[in-house]
Design a protein around this motif. Structure first.
Motif, PDB file in Angstrom:
ATOM      1  N   HIS A   1      -4.781  -5.666  -4.766  1.00  0.00           N
ATOM      2  CA  HIS A   1      -4.088  -6.335  -3.660  1.00  0.00           C
ATOM      3  C   HIS A   1      -4.177  -7.851  -3.419  1.00  0.00           C
ATOM      4  O   HIS A   1      -3.719  -8.371  -2.477  1.00  0.00           O
ATOM      5  CB  HIS A   1      -4.524  -5.664  -2.388  1.00  0.00           C
TER       6      HIS A   1
ATOM      7  N   SER B   1       0.991  -1.249   0.075  1.00  0.00           N
ATOM      8  CA  SER B   1       0.079   0.201  -0.063  1.00  0.00           C
ATOM      9  C   SER B   1       0.839   1.470  -0.108  1.00  0.00           C
ATOM     10  O   SER B   1       1.933   1.218   0.749  1.00  0.00           O
ATOM     11  CB  SER B   1      -0.996   0.026   1.297  1.00  0.00           C
ATOM     12  N   GLY B   2       0.588   2.114  -0.859  1.00  0.00           N
ATOM     13  CA  GLY B   2       1.240   3.406  -0.809  1.00  0.00           C
ATOM     14  C   GLY B   2       2.569   3.434  -1.695  1.00  0.00           C
ATOM     15  O   GLY B   2       3.266   4.487  -1.631  1.00  0.00           O
ATOM     16  N   ILE B   3       2.984   2.280  -2.178  1.00  0.00           N
ATOM     17  CA  ILE B   3       4.181   2.352  -2.966  1.00  0.00           C
ATOM     18  C   ILE B   3       4.252   2.967  -4.320  1.00  0.00           C
ATOM     19  O   ILE B   3       5.574   3.500  -4.591  1.00  0.00           O
ATOM     20  CB  ILE B   3       4.421   0.567  -3.200  1.00  0.00           C
ATOM     21  N   GLY B   4       3.024   3.081  -4.841  1.00  0.00           N
ATOM     22  CA  GLY B   4       3.190   4.085  -6.076  1.00  0.00           C
ATOM     23  C   GLY B   4       2.309   3.402  -7.308  1.00  0.00           C
ATOM     24  O   GLY B   4       2.662   3.823  -8.322  1.00  0.00           O
ATOM     25  N   LYS B   5       1.492   2.384  -7.084  1.00  0.00           N
ATOM     26  CA  LYS B   5       0.998   1.600  -8.302  1.00  0.00           C
ATOM     27  C   LYS B   5      -0.093   2.660  -9.019  1.00  0.00           C
ATOM     28  O   LYS B   5      -0.059   2.632 -10.096  1.00  0.00           O
ATOM     29  CB  LYS B   5      -0.183   0.423  -7.374  1.00  0.00           C
ATOM     30  N   THR B   6      -1.064   3.677  -8.046  1.00  0.00           N
ATOM     31  CA  THR B   6      -1.815   4.532  -8.746  1.00  0.00           C
ATOM     32  C   THR B   6      -0.830   5.360  -9.538  1.00  0.00           C
ATOM     33  O   THR B   6      -1.365   5.918 -10.590  1.00  0.00           O
ATOM     34  CB  THR B   6      -2.599   5.008  -8.021  1.00  0.00           C
ATOM     35  N   THR B   7       0.343   5.744  -8.888  1.00  0.00           N
ATOM     36  CA  THR B   7       1.124   6.851  -9.531  1.00  0.00           C
ATOM     37  C   THR B   7       1.527   6.261 -10.912  1.00  0.00           C
ATOM     38  O   THR B   7       1.833   7.120 -12.080  1.00  0.00           O
ATOM     39  CB  THR B   7       2.256   7.117  -8.872  1.00  0.00           C
TER      40      THR B   7
END
Ligand SMILES: Nc1ncnc2c1ncn2[C@@H]1O[C@H](COP(=O)(O)OP(=O)(O)OP(=O)(O)O)[C@@H](O)[C@H]1O
Length: 221
Positions: A165, A32-38
């Motif tokens: 996920h 979570s928060g690693i940058g997938k959406t980015t």
């Protein structure tokens, strides 16, 4: 085949060059928060200063982003769907009866399917899905997964990248896996799945997750 680059100096992502082929069904996983959406935004050409992508991209965002003051029919007409094509397109996602409803008259699952119809309207070469099953109950999630599988069969040249996920989503949808980890984030794992790799996928993803959470613990400590 399309090639995407992330340049050096990106705030979240390490420099990388990614190749996506027609018919690639990629599930993108990572902490979570690693940058997938980015990364999806980068691939869609949505980051500031990026040129417009040369291929057609359909992007199913986490929120449906339909215009709330327009019916589904008008939402689709606004993106260029012909008068006669609205119902057939909605029928592809099981919403042929809902053309004259407004987005807030739809359940979350229906709104996601409507947004998916809007993605398909542009006949995308690449379909980007950002956690399409989030917040759906298991039955609705399975229904949407079945629909996406069917669409991937109907449009065999279309490529897909789906953020999730869940290993079981990847088992159901993917023929290729990307796993994003580290800071800045890079593709720790990029593998095509044959039948054998499918069988061991859940264990493989668990091991990658353990490794990545070990890293983030050591960053936090
Ligand atoms: N609008 C924003 N402004 C500033 N930082 C942001 C913004 N959106 C995301 N970030 C940061 O960018 C990093 C990557 O976020 P991103 O949403 O791409 O991760 P993710 O892997 O998709 O997360 P999740 O699995 O929780 O959805 C995170 O550290 C997040 O805090």
């Amino acid at each position: 085949m399309a090639e995407f680059d992330v340049p050096a100096g990106h705030a979240i992502l390490a420099p990388m060059s990614l190749k996506v082929a027609p018919g690639d069904h990629i599930c993108l996983l990572g902490p979570s928060g690693i940058g997938k959406t980015t990364l999806l935004n980068r691939l869609a050409g949505l980051e500031r200063g990026q040129p417009r992508p040369t291929l057609r991209i359909g992007y199913l965002f986490q929120e449906h982003r339909l215009l709330p003051w327009r019916t589904l029919r008008d939402n689709l007409r606004l993106v260029g769907v012909g008068r006669d094509q609205v119902e057939p397109l909605l029928a592809r996602v099981g919403l042929e009866q809902a053309a004259d409803r407004y987005p807030d008259q739809l359940s979350l699952g229906m709104a996601r399917r409507a947004a998916l119809a809007r993605c398909l309207a542009m006949r995308p070469d690449l379909l980007l899905l950002d956690e399409p099953f989030a917040s759906l109950d298991p039955h609705r999630a399975d229904e949407l997964k079945g629909l996406i599988r069917m669409l991937l069969k109907q449009f065999p040249a279309m490529a897909m990248i789906c953020v999730t996920h869940e290993a079981r989503d990847a088992e159901a949808l993917a023929n290729r896996i990307w796993y994003l980890a580290g800071r800045p984030a890079h593709l720790r794992y990029d593998a095509r799945l044959d039948a054998e790799a499918h069988a061991g996928l859940a264990r493989r993803l668990e091991a990658l997750g353990r490794q990545a959470s070990g890293e983030s613990l050591s960053i936090e400590n």
